[in-house]
Design a protein around this motif. Structure first.
Motif, PDB file in Angstrom:
ATOM      1  N   ALA A 100       2.401   1.877  -3.424  1.00  0.00           N
ATOM      2  CA  ALA A 100       1.429   2.386  -4.397  1.00  0.00           C
ATOM      3  C   ALA A 100       1.169   3.865  -4.179  1.00  0.00           C
ATOM      4  O   ALA A 100       1.001   4.633  -5.138  1.00  0.00           O
ATOM      5  CB  ALA A 100       0.138   1.585  -4.273  1.00  0.00           C
ATOM      6  N   GLU A 101       1.120   4.305  -2.916  1.00  0.00           N
ATOM      7  CA  GLU A 101       0.837   5.719  -2.632  1.00  0.00           C
ATOM      8  C   GLU A 101       2.013   6.615  -3.014  1.00  0.00           C
ATOM      9  O   GLU A 101       1.821   7.767  -3.413  1.00  0.00           O
ATOM     10  CB  GLU A 101       0.511   5.872  -1.151  1.00  0.00           C
ATOM     11  CG  GLU A 101      -0.823   5.234  -0.763  1.00  0.00           C
ATOM     12  CD  GLU A 101      -1.070   5.335   0.738  1.00  0.00           C
ATOM     13  OE1 GLU A 101      -0.195   5.882   1.442  1.00  0.00           O
ATOM     14  OE2 GLU A 101      -2.138   4.854   1.193  1.00  0.00           O
ATOM     15  N   SER A 102       3.246   6.103  -2.861  1.00  0.00           N
ATOM     16  CA  SER A 102       4.420   6.931  -3.143  1.00  0.00           C
ATOM     17  C   SER A 102       4.785   6.958  -4.623  1.00  0.00           C
ATOM     18  O   SER A 102       5.652   7.727  -5.029  1.00  0.00           O
ATOM     19  CB  SER A 102       5.626   6.414  -2.343  1.00  0.00           C
ATOM     20  OG  SER A 102       5.905   5.065  -2.729  1.00  0.00           O
TER      21      SER A 102
ATOM     22  N   GLN B 112       0.823  -1.211   0.000  1.00  0.00           N
ATOM     23  CA  GLN B 112       0.000   0.000   0.000  1.00  0.00           C
ATOM     24  C   GLN B 112       0.854   1.255   0.000  1.00  0.00           C
ATOM     25  O   GLN B 112       0.575   2.223  -0.721  1.00  0.00           O
ATOM     26  CB  GLN B 112      -0.923  -0.010   1.231  1.00  0.00           C
ATOM     27  CG  GLN B 112      -1.986  -1.093   1.188  1.00  0.00           C
ATOM     28  CD  GLN B 112      -2.982  -0.806   0.102  1.00  0.00           C
ATOM     29  OE1 GLN B 112      -3.370   0.331  -0.123  1.00  0.00           O
ATOM     30  NE2 GLN B 112      -3.398  -1.864  -0.597  1.00  0.00           N
ATOM     31  N   GLU B 113       1.931   1.278   0.800  1.00  0.00           N
ATOM     32  CA  GLU B 113       2.794   2.456   0.858  1.00  0.00           C
ATOM     33  C   GLU B 113       3.497   2.678  -0.485  1.00  0.00           C
ATOM     34  O   GLU B 113       3.665   3.816  -0.935  1.00  0.00           O
ATOM     35  CB  GLU B 113       3.827   2.280   1.978  1.00  0.00           C
ATOM     36  CG  GLU B 113       3.201   2.324   3.376  1.00  0.00           C
ATOM     37  CD  GLU B 113       4.222   2.001   4.465  1.00  0.00           C
ATOM     38  OE1 GLU B 113       5.370   1.657   4.097  1.00  0.00           O
ATOM     39  OE2 GLU B 113       3.870   2.098   5.659  1.00  0.00           O
TER      40      GLU B 113
END
Length: 773
Positions: free
Chosen positions: A273-275, A270-271
């Protein structure tokens, strides 16, 4: 594959005949030319012999617009001899004439045709007598002069027409149909909604049952019922005491539990994908919306016109195009008229210079006149197509009916309405002894069996009467007919109205007819001759530009020789197709013979399959046949059967007799020798199953009573359900018919349409029932 042997194309075609017999059909073909200075036709050289027609030949269109010029020649058999003529008929004088006759004579058989130029029909208004309108016969225009007419069934009687009621009845029907259609659409929608709800409920119940079965199924491999792991009630992965056994599925309360390592991996994904950097938006020219809301690209180098200016530009462009077309047409007309002057309808050639060639001048005139005729014919054809298209659009709401005897012709009509009769094209090829008259033009739709036959010398359509009546099924196709039909009935849904209608029609349908050999005869019924010897004289009248053409068939009698690996077999070939093409000055003849065999598997046992044609003179053939007939009558040449041949079952004799006869002869031989004979009939007590084993069937007296009783019970239940569904359908149709009559009566009397039975008050319902009674 066809072979060319000594001037004859030969094809060996294993097939089933109409009587169920399997046979190798031996087909021979040869093409001849008609010499200019000799009455006897001569065969073409071997390298010039055209091969068999393996597919239908179309010279005028396709299967939807015209019958084939000639049909495929590789057919199993023919009942008679086809005589076919391909070409045109020509005016006797060589100049355009309104009508004439043409004829073909083969031996002693004479067939004639009446030929007419193009003509049409004019509608005559009905006359009023005693307050009623009485239809009047239409009128026919005089035929226009023509020089030639193609011998095509598209110019004979037939065609397609529309079924249109008169104006008063039509208006009444439209009002009734509008009301009935609206009511039936409402009923259909309700039924469809109910059916969809029922189907959704069934699917939901099925899904719930599958889910429940899945949840109730034991997991974990524990056999003890008390120790089984359950998927339901928050106990998945735990035993009855709440002790965790395996996995990480759920807690005791049904809360999802995830392994810490798995959770860490998910969080890292998840991290990441967000970055990740955002994707750049696609670059391109800016867009604008026009008046219709369409997105258009804006190019800085091009002026964007508003709607008004754009319309002006388009109008100006259209005007320029029209002016250009007009100029081109004027130039073409000027070129066409150059050197040719119209003087009171007479074409006159302008004076030519002394250095001009007279022959070139004559050829130029012919070319120009031919071009003008072609243009005129093209214009007439375009006008006809435009009228036909316009009529199709206007009458799209009415059912279309093809002529049962010729769907490709002209003049067929069943509704005496103006839009059909006015301008109706009439046939140009007719029977001179039964021409079409205005009085019998309109046919009775309830008596289509009395529709006239078209006149012609060409191929008869497969789908036309009377030929279509000879089509049917082969004995091998009918072997499992009853079972296939029954299986089809059982596959229908008794809760679906359309399926119940199909089921009722299947019950009413008679057993299909058997195939008749005459279905393969493609000539007109009047040119299907009983037999041709092959030495007949042929005379064609007005079927060539010279007026009359005379020739004699080659007087050859053919025999077929076949070698399938057990010696040469010989039999007579029968002439069953004669194709005459006068313009090409060719004659094609086809002969056919048959060599029977027992089973399809037998073909694989033949070491070879080779055929030859033995070419004999007709006179020699007749003399030989006469001598054989005399010898047979005197009892000479009778061959005695050697009884010793019966001792060996492997001889050809035993292969050619039936099982019934074999059983009887074996029994007789066994009785003479005192031994037990094989009972062929008892072999039927055994049946072959899917794995090719033979199992005994009820030969020891054992019967599955429970199975038989179950089958009977299922059969009775299905028949009861079927009867119930058919009765419900008939009751519904009766109710719909009654409702239509009720609506028709109200509309005809100009009264308010009463509500349906479901919407009527008790008093209205009682009154309606009394009226129906």
């Amino acid at each position: 594959m066809a072979d060319l042997r000594k001037g004859y194309w030969i094809e060996l075609l294993p097939a089933e005949r109409a009587d169920g017999q399997l046979a190798i059909t031996f087909v021979a073909r040869r093409t001849f030319t008609i010499p200019e200075d000799d009455a006897s036709i001569q065969p073409l050289e071997d390298e010039e012999q055209p091969p068999f027609l393996e597919q239908d030949r179309f010279d005028e269109g396709d299967v939807t617009t015209a019958p084939p010029t000639l049909e495929a020649e590789l057919v199993p058999e023919k009942a008679r001899c086809d005589v076919l003529l391909v070409g045109k008929t020509y005016a006797p004088s060589g100049q355009p004439e309104p009508e004439w006759e043409c004829a073909i004579r083969v031996g002693t058989v004479l067939r004639r045709l009446k030929v007419l130029g193009p003509r049409t029909c004019h509608y005559t208004r009905p006359k009023k007598r005693q307050g009623k309108l009485i239809p009047q016969p239409p009128t026919f225009t005089a035929p226009a002069p023509v020089k030639e007419v193609p011998l095509s069934l598209t110019l004979a009687y037939g065609g397609e027409t529309w079924v249109i009621p008169d104006a008063e009845t039509l208006a009444l029907q439209r009002q009734i149909n509008e009301i009935i259609d609206a009511e039936q659409a409402e009923v259909k929608a309700q039924k469809a909604e109910a059916k969809a709800a029922k189907q959704a409920a069934a699917e939901k119940a099925k899904k719930e049952a599958e889910e429940q079965a899945f949840l109730d199924a034991p997991v974990g491999g524990v056999d003890d019922a008390d120790e089984k792991l359950l998927r339901a009630r928050g106990q998945f992965g735990y035993d009855k005491d709440g002790v965790r056994m395996w996995g990480e599925a759920t807690s005791q309360r049904g809360t999802a539990v995830m392994d810490l390592d798995a959770f860490a991996e998910w969080q890292a994904a998840q991290e990441a994908a967000e970055s990740a950097p955002a994707k750049p938006k696609p670059k391109g020219p800016p867009l604008r919306l026009n008046a219709e809301g369409e997105a258009l690209e804006i190019d800085d180098g091009v002026e964007i016109l508003d709607e008004a200016k754009l319309a002006e530009e388009l109008a100006a462009s259209a005007a320029d195009q029209a002016e250009l077309k007009a100029a081109q047409a004027a130039a073409a007309e000027a070129r066409r008229r150059e050197g040719v002057v119209q003087n009171d309808g007479t074409r006159v050639m302008a004076a030519m210079s002394d250095e001009d060639d007279p022959e070139a001048w004559d050829d130029s005139l012919k070319d120009q006149l031919k071009e003008e005729d072609a243009d005129r014919l093209a214009a007439l054809k375009a006008e006809h197509e435009a009228r036909k298209k316009e009529l199709e659009e206007k009458l799209a709401e009415f059912p279309k009916l093809p002529c049962p005897t010729n769907p490709f012709g002209k003049g067929f009509i069943v509704s005496p309405v103006q839009q059909l009769l006015e301008g109706l094209e009439l046939p140009q090829l007719e029977d001179p002894d039964a021409p079409l008259t205005p009085q019998d033009l309109v046919q009775d739709i309830m008596a289509l069996d009395r529709v006239p036959l078209p006149a012609g010398f060409t191929t008869w359509p497969k789908q036309a009467h009377p030929r279509i009546g000879l089509a049917g099924d082969y004995p091998s196709d009918m072997k499992d007919y009853e079972q296939v039909l029954e299986d089809h009935k059982r596959a229908l849904d008794l809760e679906d109205e359309d399926d119940v209608r199909v089921l009722r029609e299947l019950d009413r349908r008679p057993v299909p007819g058997m195939m008749q050999p005459g279905w393969f005869n493609s000539a007109a019924p009047t040119l299907q001759l009983d037999a041709l010897a092959g030495d007949e004289e042929v005379t064609l009248t007005n079927l060539t530009k010279d007026g009359t053409l005379y020739f004699k068939l080659p007087a050859r009698a053919l025999e077929a020789e076949l070698d399938r690996g057990r010696g040469v077999e010989r039999t007579d070939l029968t002439l069953d197709t004669l194709v005459i093409e006068p313009d090409a000055r060719t004659v094609t003849m086809l002969w056919r013979a048959h060599f029977p065999f027992e089973t399809w598997d037998e073909l694989e046992t033949y070491p070879q399959l080779v055929g030859w044609v033995l070419d004999l003179d007709v006179a020699d053939r007749r003399r030989r046949d006469w001598e054989a007939q005399v010898a047979a009558q005197r009892g000479e040449g009778t061959q005695m059967l050697d009884i010793s041949q019966l001792d060996d079952e492997d001889t050809a004799y035993w292969k050619t007799i039936s099982n019934e006869r074999k059983a009887k002869e074996a029994a007789a031989m066994a009785a003479a020798e005192g031994t037990a004979a094989l009972d062929i009939e008892r072999m039927g007590l055994y049946r072959q199953v899917d794995d090719d084993d033979w199992v005994k069937q009820a030969s020891d007296g054992t019967v599955d009573l429970d199975g038989e009783a179950k089958k009977r019970k299922e059969e009775e239940a299905w028949l009861e359900e079927k009867t119930k569904a058919v009765k419900a359908l008939e009751a519904q149709e009766k109710e719909e018919a009654t409702r239509r009559e009720e609506v028709a009566a109200a509309v005809k009397d100009g009264k308010k349409v009463p509500p349906k039975d479901a919407d009527k008050t008790p008093a209205q319902l009682k009154k309606a029932k009394a009226a129906r009674a």
